[in-house]
Design an enzyme around this catalytic site. Structure first.
Site, PDB file in Angstrom:
ATOM      1  N   PHE A 196       7.994   2.331  -3.734  1.00 40.75           N
ATOM      2  CA  PHE A 196       8.297   1.015  -2.888  1.00 40.75           C
ATOM      3  C   PHE A 196       9.774   0.912  -3.036  1.00 40.75           C
ATOM      4  O   PHE A 196      10.526   1.720  -3.803  1.00 40.75           O
ATOM      5  CB  PHE A 196       7.564  -0.276  -3.366  1.00 40.75           C
ATOM      6  CG  PHE A 196       6.124  -0.299  -3.166  1.00 40.75           C
ATOM      7  CD1 PHE A 196       5.572  -0.274  -1.896  1.00 40.75           C
ATOM      8  CD2 PHE A 196       5.405   0.001  -4.386  1.00 40.75           C
ATOM      9  CE1 PHE A 196       4.108  -0.301  -1.820  1.00 40.75           C
ATOM     10  CE2 PHE A 196       4.108  -0.165  -4.253  1.00 40.75           C
ATOM     11  CZ  PHE A 196       3.450  -0.189  -2.802  1.00 40.75           C
ATOM     12  N   GLU A 280      -9.258   3.029   8.289  1.00 35.71           N
ATOM     13  CA  GLU A 280      -9.406   2.476   6.887  1.00 35.71           C
ATOM     14  C   GLU A 280     -10.900   2.189   6.692  1.00 35.71           C
ATOM     15  O   GLU A 280     -11.370   2.159   5.611  1.00 35.71           O
ATOM     16  CB  GLU A 280      -8.464   1.152   6.628  1.00 35.71           C
ATOM     17  CG  GLU A 280      -7.049   1.833   6.397  1.00 35.71           C
ATOM     18  CD  GLU A 280      -6.660   2.382   5.238  1.00 35.71           C
ATOM     19  OE1 GLU A 280      -7.605   2.210   4.235  1.00 35.71           O
ATOM     20  OE2 GLU A 280      -5.721   3.088   5.115  1.00 35.71           O
ATOM     21  N   PRO A 302       7.567 -13.894   4.419  1.00 38.18           N
ATOM     22  CA  PRO A 302       8.806 -13.736   5.149  1.00 38.18           C
ATOM     23  C   PRO A 302      10.121 -13.980   4.292  1.00 38.18           C
ATOM     24  O   PRO A 302      11.262 -13.848   4.435  1.00 38.18           O
ATOM     25  CB  PRO A 302       8.885 -14.268   6.461  1.00 38.18           C
ATOM     26  CG  PRO A 302       7.811 -15.445   6.050  1.00 38.18           C
ATOM     27  CD  PRO A 302       6.782 -14.817   5.000  1.00 38.18           C
ATOM     28  N   GLU A 331      -5.609   8.721  -3.598  1.00 44.41           N
ATOM     29  CA  GLU A 331      -4.833   7.533  -3.761  1.00 44.41           C
ATOM     30  C   GLU A 331      -5.120   6.802  -4.899  1.00 44.41           C
ATOM     31  O   GLU A 331      -4.707   5.490  -5.041  1.00 44.41           O
ATOM     32  CB  GLU A 331      -4.913   6.611  -2.441  1.00 44.41           C
ATOM     33  CG  GLU A 331      -4.457   7.656  -1.156  1.00 44.41           C
ATOM     34  CD  GLU A 331      -4.318   6.695   0.196  1.00 44.41           C
ATOM     35  OE1 GLU A 331      -4.661   5.695   0.181  1.00 44.41           O
ATOM     36  OE2 GLU A 331      -4.138   7.417   1.196  1.00 44.41           O
ATOM     37  N   GLU A 333      -7.775   5.159  -5.494  1.00 46.01           N
ATOM     38  CA  GLU A 333      -8.414   3.943  -4.964  1.00 46.01           C
ATOM     39  C   GLU A 333      -9.770   3.842  -5.682  1.00 46.01           C
ATOM     40  O   GLU A 333     -10.774   4.651  -5.849  1.00 46.01           O
ATOM     41  CB  GLU A 333      -8.662   3.982  -3.735  1.00 46.01           C
ATOM     42  CG  GLU A 333      -7.454   3.711  -2.785  1.00 46.01           C
ATOM     43  CD  GLU A 333      -7.816   3.599  -1.314  1.00 46.01           C
ATOM     44  OE1 GLU A 333      -6.936   2.998  -0.577  1.00 46.01           O
ATOM     45  OE2 GLU A 333      -8.477   4.311  -0.889  1.00 46.01           O
TER      46      GLU A 333
END
Length: 377
Positions: A196, A280, A302, A331, A333
């Site tokens: 990120f 997905e 936001p 991933e 998951e």
């Protein structure tokens, strides 16, 4: 810690996506582009893989490939960084035709495919995305080794895709029509660059009284856009929920950081929200959707995050099994799925067990639209 600059031992020949003029200008600057020279690689052609913005490379052929010969060491190193991040392979020696004379250089074989690559069509489809991504890659060049960035390239492209989508905006019938261009951006810098990304801004913005604010420093978590879908079977009146471990609740100190949610996933570059929602559902729950109903598109938090959600209800035939497993091992998951009746789903709202915003919104929307959906099933 900074990243040691790449060292190239000779001139570099770039072609295809990396040799596209606007991208070269973004990577090298106008002065660097002015010093590059057009050259040709005989007995080759550029081929590509359909639907992939950077999967192009050299294939043997009867024609010749036009590209740019870049001789300056710093400029060549910058191009080598992009080539490695783009997964174009190790430098390979080639002999070029440079204004009728032979010239020795290195190039990158790339990832050839079954289709001829055409610059015009590629630029119309992917050009804006690649230029937006290039701006971030240029900032990361001194922070992250190219090989590491290559593993995060899809995130870089997804962030670029989200930025382009944000530029289209939404109506402003009630809100201010003041545009981002009127914000005085004093400074901007990447403060964290992992999988990120976070960015620091120092800026002033127009106030509602017409004045400018004092300079302020703000941090932003730069995320991608995502698609979320609540699968619903109107015939049996059941929904599918996903359960998985989530870092947000864990980081907050939640005693139970496993969360009930709709199916959700990051939008890959070039995908529509609808395509992501269908993909997905297959990956996380093994479901084929008959149709999608749009619930909303909205920012999540936001005040500090760019994350933007496209929320759907997916009409489908749910299996008889009430508990299942899903997710991609690649991933990491670990997903459990729950198929429950409408009444039990609404009870999750009453008890507070549904404490995931998109799930709450989806169930409230289903409550409003349920009669219509069941009548048309």
């Amino acid at each position: 810690m900074g990243v040691a600059p790449l060292v190239m031992t000779g001139p570099v020949f770039v072609y295809g996506p990396l040799g596209w003029g606007p991208l070269l200008r973004a990577v090298l600057g106008q002065d660097g582009l002015d010093r590059a020279r057009i050259a040709y690689l005989p007995e080759h052609e550029v081929t590509a893989q359909s639907g992939a913005p950077l999967m192009a490379g050299l294939s043997p052929g009867t024609g010749r490939v036009e590209g740019w010969l870049v001789s300056e060491c710093d400029a060549a190193a910058r191009l080598a960084y992009f080539a490695e991040a783009f997964g174009m392979g190790a430098p390979t020696p080639v002999t070029l035709d440079l204004a009728g004379l032979n010239a020795e250089a290195q190039t990158f074989p790339g990832q050839p495919g079954p289709e001829p690559w055409h610059q015009g069509g590629w630029a119309n489809l992917w050009g804006d995305l690649i230029l937006t991504a290039a701006a971030e890659i240029t900032e990361l060049m001194t922070r992250i080794p190219a090989a590491d960035l290559g593993g995060r390239l899809q995130m870089v492209l997804s962030r670029a895709s989200a930025r382009l989508a944000a530029g289209r905006g939404v109506p402003a019938d009630l809100r201010s029509v003041t545009e981002a261009s009127q914000v005085d951006e004093i400074a901007s810098d990447i403060s964290h660059a992992g999988y990120f990304l976070s960015r620091d801004y120092t800026l002033r913005h127009p106030r509602f009284d017409g004045s400018m604010s004092a300079p302020m420093r703000r941090e932003v978590f730069v995320a991608t856009d995502a698609a979320l879908v609540l699968p619903y079977d109107p015939v049996t009146d059941r929904v599918l929920l996903v359960e998985q471990f989530r870092m947000g609740p864990y980081g907050r100190g939640d005693v139970r950081p496993w969360m009930l949610e709709p199916v959700a996933g990051r939008m890959d570059a070039g995908e529509t929200a609808e395509q992501t929602a269908r993909r997905e559902c297959l990956e996380e729950a093994g479901l084929e959707l008959r149709a999608l109903e749009t619930i909303s598109s909205h920012y999540c938090t936001p005040g500090y995050s760019t994350e933007y959600f496209h929320l759907f209800l997916g009409l489908c035939d749910l299996p008889a099994e009430t508990v299942g497993q899903g997710g991609l091992a690649s991933e990491q998951e670990d997903i459990r799925t729950h198929i429950i009746g409408y009444e039990r789903a609404m009870a999750l709202l009453e008890s507070g067990e549904a404490d995931n915003g998109p799930l709450i919104l989806s169930l409230m929307w289903l409550e409003r639209e349920r009669a219509r959906l069941r009548a048309s099933a």
